[in-house]
Structures are given as C-alpha cells and as structure tokens.
Design a protein around this motif. Structure first.
Motif: not given
Length: 400
Positions: A270, A272-275, A278, A280-281, A283
């Motif tokens: 994902m 620009m995230s720390l996930y 995908l 794991d998110a 959202s």
C-alpha cells in the motif's frame, strides 16, 4: 480468484451449465483479442468465429430451427461469462439474443428467411425510426434511412430496424420493425466511443432497400409479448427483455473484482503507508467487502427478476404492472450496484490501474459506457416502479 469458474449462476440447470462450459471454452480466444477489439472498434474475426462455434449466435433462435430459445436467466449467465473475457463480445452476443427473440415473433415465412439455412445467425438491432422514410412498393415497402449505434453490425447477417408503416393510402400509419439482410445495407464507420469500443456499434444505412410485407411487423404488436408463442422465451415482453442487457455488466463487475484480488493476493504494498501489503489495510478490507457485496446484490436482484420473467413465460401468463415495473427497477438498481462496486475496486488498485497497459481500465470504460444505455437508466426505472406502486397509470416509457 480466477476470472471464471467460481461465480453463482442465475439459472443453474443442466443446459445452462453446458452452454456456460461452451462459452468458457471460447474465452481464451476472446480474451486474447479483447485489446485488439478495443483498438479496432470491432471484434476480431477469430473472436466471432469462436462465439459462433460455441453456439452463442443461436441462443434466441427457435428450437424448431435448431436454436436454443434460451431463458432470460440463461442469457444472463452466458453474456456474463463471456464478458469476463471480453465485455464487447458479451454485448454482441446479448444483442443477437434480444434481436432473435423479437424476430421470432414475425410470421413463418420471415422465420424461414432467417433460419432455414441454420440457427447460427448473428444479428443487430436498432428500434428507432427517426429520419427513416418508406414508400409503397409491390409486395412491401422501399426504405431509406440510417440507424446508428447498431452493435455488432459488422458481423451481423441480419438486422431488425425501426421503420415507418404505411396505410393503404401510402401515408405513415404507425411505427414498425423490419427484418433486413445486412448484405442489403451499408455500414458507415461512426463508432468512436471511450468504452464498449469493440462492439463496433456503427451506423447501418439503407438506400431504397426493398422490404417484403412478411418481414414487417407493427411495433405495437411486439410490446406486450405473445403469451401464446410456441416457446416460453418468445412470450417475454420487450420491457422485461431489457434485463438481458445486464449480463455483460455483471461479468465486468466480477472481472474487476477478480483482477483486484490478484493484486491483493499477490502481496502488492500500500503506497505511502506502513502496510507492507494491501491485504493488511483495514480500509482495503472494507472496500473489498463492500464491492463484493454490491456485486452479489446485483446478481441477486437480477436472479429474482429472471426467475419471475422465466416462470411467467413458462406458464404463458402476463406479469402485472407492478411486477413489470419492478423488473425494470431491479435492472436499474443492479447497474448502480455494479458501477459503485467498480469505483471501490479502482480505488483499491490505485492510479496504476489506469495505465493503458492494464485491462482493468478497459473494463471500467466498458462498464461506464454500457451502463448509460437507455434501457438501463436507473432514474427512469425509479419513475416506472414508483408510479406502479402508487397506482399512477401515466406511462413514462413503452418498454415496461
């Protein structure tokens, strides 16, 4: 999640399963040429041949001519399956099916003209008659005019087109439909759309073309369907046949979900995230759940209406005004569900999904174009259903 094989069927009977298997066997050819169809604004000859060999151009043909006369639910399953590989192919198959269903309401001589040499007859159809003129001729009429947005016309052998009907004095007395061999017509290259490009929905042109009287029919005689027709399919009124248009859209929704799941299950991160993935998110998980449920909702609404229409056709009974309007409402609502589902899935895929090299953006373009077809207008469907529920007899469309 594969593009085919794991989807619930609207009509899970043995014959439908056999036809779906035939469509699935043709799918690799259709998928291989889908991008070419989009680029060339017409189906590739190899795709047309694969559809013909799979029996997809005999779905609406009467059984006495070797056709399937397939129920509406079966048509939804088939065009959905085909659209997983190529939405344009699914649309062309659907148009042939609907045109054949209406053509079967013509007299025996017209049916022999169409199918005496075999059941596999791809067709196109445009019911409007604006700008079309007709003059009396011995044994029929001579027609001049243009019919735009004639899906599949480059591969069709026959077209069913709107024409003015003439009274005994030669003046226009009403609106009719005519069966015309496409060999008598010219195809004008006018189809340059963002989506559903592969349908080749160009313009048919007639210049003083003779149409014998036995290949003419009053449109008013078609609108209510013929409850006494030999085969159930041919008893269905055109308003309920609009449901067939949803098959390709359902296939598109399923295809976009499957393509999205390939990215999710493949471990895509994902941005620009720390996930790290995908998957794991929360959202993303919520978007997947919502999208899958919307696609299921479209399927369930279509299955309900298909069962209603097919059961009434089997029994030779007419649907009451509320049921007919609810069919149109189910169709409009299903189209909204699928559009909303694909919007969610596009967000999961991110901007990369809009690369011209990615199939997902082509499915999106096809869905957004097809969903604007006038038979799928959700606003008009709400008017129809609301008026029927309120007992308001004022018509908003002849196609209810």
């Amino acid at each position: 999640m594969p593009l085919s094989g794991n989807h619930p069927r609207i009509r899970p009977d043995g014959r439908t399963r056999a036809l779906v298997d035939a469509a699935r066997a043709a799918s690799p050819v259709l998928a291989r040429h889908a991008a070419d169809a989009d680029a060339e604004s017409r189906l590739a000859p190899e795709a047309v041949r694969a559809l013909r060999e799979a029996g997809m151009f005999r779905l609406g043909t009467p059984r006495r001519f070797g056709g399937e006369a397939a129920p509406v639910g079966t048509s939804l399953d088939l065009s959905s399956e085909i659209a997983l590989a190529c939405p344009a192919s699914g649309w062309v198959v659907m148009v042939t099916y609907v045109a054949q269903q209406i053509a079967a309401s013509f007299g025996d001589q017209a049916l022999k003209d169409l199918w005496a040499e075999g059941p596999d007859v791809p067709m196109s159809g445009v019911f409007g008659s604006a700008g079309v003129s007709a003059v009396p001729a011995e044994g029929g009429i001579r027609v001049t005019g243009r019919w735009g947005w004639a899906s599949g016309c480059r591969h069709a052998e026959w077209a069913i087109v709107g024409v003015p009907l003439l009274g005994d004095d030669g003046t226009v007395s009403g609106r009719g439909l005519a069966l015309v061999p496409t060999a008598d017509l010219v195809v004008e290259d006018t189809w340059d759309m963002v989506g559903m490009r592969g349908t080749g929905s160009d313009t048919l042109v007639a210049d003083d073309v003779f149409v014998p009287a036995h290949r003419l029919k009053d449109f008013a005689d078609v609108l209510d369907g013929d409850r006494h027709a030999e085969e159930p399919l041919h008893r269905v009124a055109p308003g309920s046949m609009t449901m067939a248009s949803m098959g390709p859209l359902l296939g598109i929704g399923r295809a976009v979900l499957a393509l999205t799941m390939e990215s999710v299950e493949g471990g895509k991160p994902m941005a620009m995230s720390l996930y790290p993935r995908l998957a794991d998110a929360p959202s993303v998980q919520a978007q997947l759940a919502d999208a899958a449920t919307l696609i299921d909702s479209a399927h369930l609404h279509l299955a309900r209406s298909a069962a209603l229409v097919d059961e009434a056709a089997d029994a030779g009974t007419a649907l009451d005004p509320v049921d007919r309007a609810r069919v149109r409402m189910d169709v409009g609502h299903a189209s909204v569900c699928l559009r909303d589902a694909v919007q969610l899935l596009l967000s999961v895929n991110g901007a990369g999904g809009f690369s011209r090299a990615k199939a997902i953006q082509r499915y999106w373009r096809d869905l957004e174009t097809a969903a604007r077809h006038p038979t799928l207008n959700p606003g008009l469907a709400r008017e129809m259903y609301g008026r029927a529920l309120a007992g308001d007899p004022r018509p908003v469309s002849p196609m209810v």
